[in-house]
Each structure stands twice: as C-alpha cells, then as structure tokens.
Design a protein around this motif. Structure first.
Motif, PDB file in Angstrom:
ATOM      1  N   VAL A  47       7.351  62.396   6.050  1.00  8.59           N
ATOM      2  CA  VAL A  47       6.483  62.526   4.885  1.00  8.59           C
ATOM      3  C   VAL A  47       7.329  62.920   3.678  1.00  8.59           C
ATOM      4  N   LEU A  48       7.244  62.115   2.627  1.00  9.94           N
ATOM      5  CA  LEU A  48       7.928  62.431   1.378  1.00  9.94           C
ATOM      6  C   LEU A  48       6.896  62.985   0.401  1.00  9.94           C
ATOM      7  N   CYS A  49       7.042  64.254   0.021  1.00  7.83           N
ATOM      8  CA  CYS A  49       6.128  64.887  -0.927  1.00  7.83           C
ATOM      9  C   CYS A  49       6.735  64.813  -2.319  1.00  7.83           C
ATOM     10  N   MET A  50       5.911  64.426  -3.295  1.00  6.49           N
ATOM     11  CA  MET A  50       6.407  64.191  -4.637  1.00  6.49           C
ATOM     12  C   MET A  50       5.462  64.769  -5.683  1.00  6.49           C
ATOM     13  N   LEU A  51       6.025  65.090  -6.840  1.00  7.97           N
ATOM     14  CA  LEU A  51       5.238  65.516  -7.997  1.00  7.97           C
ATOM     15  C   LEU A  51       6.111  65.409  -9.232  1.00  7.97           C
ATOM     16  N   SER A  52       5.504  65.489 -10.403  1.00 10.59           N
ATOM     17  CA  SER A  52       6.250  65.363 -11.644  1.00 10.59           C
ATOM     18  C   SER A  52       6.242  66.683 -12.396  1.00 10.59           C
ATOM     19  N   GLY A  53       7.327  66.916 -13.156  1.00 13.47           N
ATOM     20  CA  GLY A  53       7.415  68.148 -13.917  1.00 13.47           C
ATOM     21  C   GLY A  53       8.126  67.945 -15.239  1.00 13.47           C
ATOM     22  N   PHE A  54       7.566  68.538 -16.287  1.00  7.37           N
ATOM     23  CA  PHE A  54       8.156  68.450 -17.617  1.00  7.37           C
ATOM     24  C   PHE A  54       8.103  69.834 -18.262  1.00  7.37           C
ATOM     25  N   GLY A  55       9.038  70.103 -19.154  1.00  5.82           N
ATOM     26  CA  GLY A  55       9.038  71.395 -19.831  1.00  5.82           C
ATOM     27  C   GLY A  55       9.656  72.466 -18.958  1.00  5.82           C
ATOM     28  N   LYS A  56       8.806  73.285 -18.321  1.00  2.70           N
ATOM     29  CA  LYS A  56       9.282  74.393 -17.484  1.00  2.70           C
ATOM     30  C   LYS A  56       9.207  74.093 -15.990  1.00  2.70           C
ATOM     31  N   GLY A  57       8.377  73.130 -15.573  1.00  2.00           N
ATOM     32  CA  GLY A  57       8.281  72.814 -14.154  1.00  2.00           C
ATOM     33  C   GLY A  57       7.758  73.957 -13.323  1.00  2.00           C
ATOM     34  N   SER A  58       6.760  74.685 -13.860  1.00  3.77           N
ATOM     35  CA  SER A  58       6.267  75.866 -13.150  1.00  3.77           C
ATOM     36  C   SER A  58       4.749  75.864 -13.000  1.00  3.77           C
ATOM     37  N   GLY A  59       4.153  74.683 -13.072  1.00  2.00           N
ATOM     38  CA  GLY A  59       2.700  74.595 -12.948  1.00  2.00           C
ATOM     39  C   GLY A  59       2.214  74.921 -11.545  1.00  2.00           C
ATOM     40  N   GLY A  60       0.903  75.107 -11.440  1.00  2.00           N
ATOM     41  CA  GLY A  60       0.316  75.488 -10.166  1.00  2.00           C
ATOM     42  C   GLY A  60       0.561  74.500  -9.051  1.00  2.00           C
ATOM     43  N   HIS A  61       0.667  73.186  -9.389  1.00  2.00           N
ATOM     44  CA  HIS A  61       0.878  72.207  -8.319  1.00  2.00           C
ATOM     45  C   HIS A  61       2.238  72.371  -7.662  1.00  2.00           C
ATOM     46  N   PHE A  62       3.227  72.936  -8.380  1.00  2.00           N
ATOM     47  CA  PHE A  62       4.517  73.229  -7.754  1.00  2.00           C
ATOM     48  C   PHE A  62       4.370  74.335  -6.705  1.00  2.00           C
ATOM     49  N   HIS A  63       3.622  75.372  -7.043  1.00  2.00           N
ATOM     50  CA  HIS A  63       3.400  76.462  -6.086  1.00  2.00           C
ATOM     51  C   HIS A  63       2.624  75.963  -4.863  1.00  2.00           C
ATOM     52  N   SER A  64       1.618  75.131  -5.098  1.00  2.00           N
ATOM     53  CA  SER A  64       0.810  74.622  -3.983  1.00  2.00           C
ATOM     54  C   SER A  64       1.662  73.768  -3.055  1.00  2.00           C
ATOM     55  N   LEU A  65       2.443  72.848  -3.637  1.00  2.00           N
ATOM     56  CA  LEU A  65       3.328  72.026  -2.806  1.00  2.00           C
ATOM     57  C   LEU A  65       4.320  72.894  -2.047  1.00  2.00           C
ATOM     58  N   ASN A  66       4.869  73.894  -2.713  1.00  2.00           N
ATOM     59  CA  ASN A  66       5.837  74.791  -2.085  1.00  2.00           C
ATOM     60  C   ASN A  66       5.238  75.455  -0.847  1.00  2.00           C
ATOM     61  N   ASN A  67       4.043  76.011  -0.985  1.00  2.00           N
ATOM     62  CA  ASN A  67       3.416  76.707   0.137  1.00  2.00           C
ATOM     63  C   ASN A  67       3.038  75.754   1.266  1.00  2.00           C
ATOM     64  N   ILE A  68       2.401  74.641   0.909  1.00  2.00           N
ATOM     65  CA  ILE A  68       1.882  73.723   1.929  1.00  2.00           C
ATOM     66  C   ILE A  68       3.023  73.084   2.714  1.00  2.00           C
ATOM     67  N   THR A  69       4.074  72.653   2.023  1.00  2.00           N
ATOM     68  CA  THR A  69       5.173  71.999   2.739  1.00  2.00           C
ATOM     69  C   THR A  69       5.941  72.971   3.621  1.00  2.00           C
ATOM     70  N   ARG A  70       6.086  74.214   3.188  1.00  2.00           N
ATOM     71  CA  ARG A  70       6.748  75.205   4.045  1.00  2.00           C
ATOM     72  C   ARG A  70       5.944  75.435   5.325  1.00  2.00           C
ATOM     73  N   ALA A  71       4.630  75.370   5.204  1.00  2.00           N
ATOM     74  CA  ALA A  71       3.779  75.572   6.375  1.00  2.00           C
ATOM     75  C   ALA A  71       3.776  74.357   7.297  1.00  2.00           C
TER      76      ALA A  71
END
Length: 396
Positions: free
Chosen positions: A3-27
């Motif tokens: 499974v390749l998980c992907m998302l886009s980020g601009f500016g600071k790259g610290s939006g909530g979807h980064f945190h959600s992906l981080n938690n879910i993929t670690r699990a």
C-alpha cells in the motif's frame, strides 16, 4: 499487500491530514500482510512525516508537469508497484489517477474531515473512507457516489510511548495550576477556538490559579498578536509555544494539561489521554464540555469549529467549566468518560486494523479503469487549486 499512502503539502506541511496519515500508517504497517510506504507531493517536506520509518520522501512538482511527476514516482519506488494507492486528500487522488505509472492501480481516498464540498467537484472513487458523519451524509446524498463503497472510520489515534522526562525539559506540568491547553495552527482557521478558550477562562468562577497553554505552528503573525492581546485584556495567563520542538506532534505535551480546547483529531487524542475536552461552537463565544449530552451533535461534525449544540446557555457552560476546575470528583468522572469514549470511537484497535485490511483486499477485486472520465470537472478544479497552492512559500 503493498500500500502506497500519499498526500500533498504546501507551505508548512503540518495540516491535520499529515497527523492522521502518520497515526494510521504507524498502526497499520505490519498488520497481517499490510506493507506501507509513504510519499508526499508538494513544495515542502512535512516535519510530521520526515521521521516516519516508512516515509520515502517528498516529490516537488509543477501542477501541469504530469510526466515529470510520473518519472519521479518511478524513481523513488525503484521499480516496485503498489497494489493500492491510498490518498489522504482528494487532489492527490485525482493526480494519481492521471499518471501512467498508476494506470492499472486501485486508488482509495480518505476524506479527512472539513466542510462538505459541492457535489460537482467531489472526487469519485470506488472506495472512500470518511472521518465524519457530516461528510458521509453528503457523499450518500451525492448521486455521483451511487456505485462507491463508503466507509465511516473516525478512528485515527494510535497510542505511542513518549519520553516524558525529556519532554519536561521543554514543558513542565504545574501541579498547583489548572492548565487548559489548545494544540492548533495559529491562523484564520483556528484562532476562533483559541479566543473561545480565553473567554471561557476569563469567566471561570474559581480561586485556583488557571493558565492557558497554546501550542501550534504560526500561519499568520497577526493572529498571534490578536491572541496575546485578548489574553492580556481578559487577564488570562497565556503561554504560547510555536517553535518546531513543540509543534512537531504537539500532542506529546498533553501530560501538562488538565483540560483541553479541542477540534478534530486533537479532541480524540486528548480524550484518549483521559483529558476533558471543550469543543468550540459556531454560534456561541464559549466552547462546551464534551459529555454524554453534547457528544452526538459534536461528533457529527468531527468536533470541528462548525459544531452546534441545542439548549446550552453560556451560564450553564461556565458553571460546568468552573465545577471541573474546582471539584476533583467531577474532574475524575470527566476523565473517565473521555477515556471510555476514546476506546469506543477514536483508538485504532485491532478491529479497526482488520477493517482497513478488508477494505484493501476488497479493492483488489474492483476495476481500476474509468475514474478519469467520472472526474473531469474535479480534475480541472483541483489543478487550479494546485496552481494557487504552488505559490505558497515553503516555511520551516
């Protein structure tokens, strides 16, 4: 199952979807046969993902340069092909379905909350995972999703151990002070919830010392001054931390809080840590305590600043908050309720891992073709969005 998980980020790259992906993929990584890699696209490498063991890197791209992005993906994947591409924002899902490298690859989209989109520009995929009932209801009403499998999975808290002693060198818990905390980006989107927290503390009826800790990346400096002035005018003790050692996974500092002003995933993380949470309301100047009475309405909108609760007065909200500060027994009950709700609704348990595993495997039975034609208008809409986002200056 690759499974390749992907998302886009601009500016600071610290939006909530980064945190959600981080938690879910670690699990999920390593559960049964799930093998996860992560790639981001945009003009910034997210500080949230850079230390993730499965993060392959960020690919910079021009919004019109599809073939260049395709070549970069081929290079970073080193000849391997994922069975499923799992995108944590709709724009990325649209881009991936247009690339030659993923022409015959199944693509899943997780809608990470937020206000509902117009029916005409919502991204149609055969499988969509949603965090909020509000979004689920919108997708169910949209005829463009009549053939899609929609899954409501709000669970996105993965509990990990942190070195509290090391963290206390940065932020100590004050046992003599009742501490409210807000972890959020400091800008237009969430300044209202911070100001509601200040107003709530101003109105508390207590003799105890109370302070308000705010931890978050600064998006617009003008809002920092607005918040500081509001706290000063309200005679509220405010501590504001906005440097990377604090803002990278700010939830690590929840040990220093007694209660939280929370939205979205932050609410879930705080309740998992047995902390009472006050959620901001769209039609009031005070946040309300999440309890058995208010939970259903607030959960409906993913604990967003758009939340509304019927029948609550400002006097009742202040009385409840004051009782929480003054009454240890009431605080203990609120902490117990928070943890119970987290275990039932927010934590990524083995049952949730099994659900994702089943979704990934069922996706392999579906045809990957025909998605571009169903998304012509959304593709045009999001390409224009990427054109605008690309102008954001990357920030540390």
């Amino acid at each position: 199952m690759k499974v390749l998980c992907m998302l886009s980020g601009f500016g600071k790259g610290s939006g909530g979807h980064f945190h959600s992906l981080n938690n879910i993929t670690r699990a999920l990584h390593g559960y049964k046969d799930i093998d996860i890699d992560i790639v981001s696209i945009g003009n910034v490498t997210s500080p949230i993902l850079k230390d993730h063991p499965r993060f392959l890197g960020n690919l910079e791209f021009k919004w019109y340069a599809f073939l260049s992005l395709d070549r970069k993906l081929r290079k970073i994947l080193k000849g391997t092909r994922p069975d499923v591409v799992h995108c944590y924002d709709g724009g990325t899902a649209l881009l991936m379905m247009m690339l030659p490298i993923f022409r015959n690859t199944r693509i899943i989209h997780t809608r990470c909350g937020g206000a509902n989109e117009r029916f005409s520009v919502a991204q149609v995929l055969r499988t969509v995972i949603l965090f909020s009932r509000e979004n689920l209801a919108s997708f169910q009403k949209n005829p463009r999703f009549a053939q899609s499998d929609l899954h409501l999975i709000p669970n996105r808290v993965f509990e990990r151990e942190h070195d509290t002693k090391a963290l206390e060198a940065l932020l100590k818990k004050d046992p003599d002070t009742f501490t409210f905390m807000r972890t959020a980006r400091i800008g237009k989107s969430y300044s209202g919830s911070i100001l509601q927290g200040i107003e709530l503390i101003r109105r508390l009826e207590t003799n105890r010392k109370v302070k308000f800790i705010v931890i978050g990346v600064v998006e617009e400096e003008s809002y920092v001054e607005t918040i500081r002035k509001a706290a000063q005018d309200a005679n509220v003790t405010l501590e504001l931390y906005n440097t990377p050692e604090y803002t990278r996974e700010a939830s690590r500092f929840l040990y220093a809080a007694d209660a939280v002003i929370g939205t979205g995933r932050g609410t879930m993380e705080a309740m998992s840590a047995r902390l009472p949470v006050f959620a901001p309301l769209s039609d009031m100047v005070l946040p309300v305590l999440i309890d058995a009475e208010t939970l259903p309405a607030l959960f409906e909108r993913n604990f967003s600043p758009r939340g509304k609760v019927e029948g609550k007065t400002e006097e009742a909200i202040v009385a409840t908050a004051s009782k929480l500060v003054n009454d240890p027994d009431f605080l203990a009950e609120a902490r117990q309720f928070a943890r119970k709700m987290a275990e039932e609704h927010f934590l990524i348990t083995d049952a949730i891992k099994e659900k994702y595993w089943s979704i990934y495997h069922r996706e392999m039975e579906k045809s990957p073709r025909g998605l571009v034609w169903k998304n012509l208008l959304p593709i045009v809409y999001y390409l224009n969005s990427y054109r605008i986002l690309a102008k954001r200056v990357p920030q540390p």
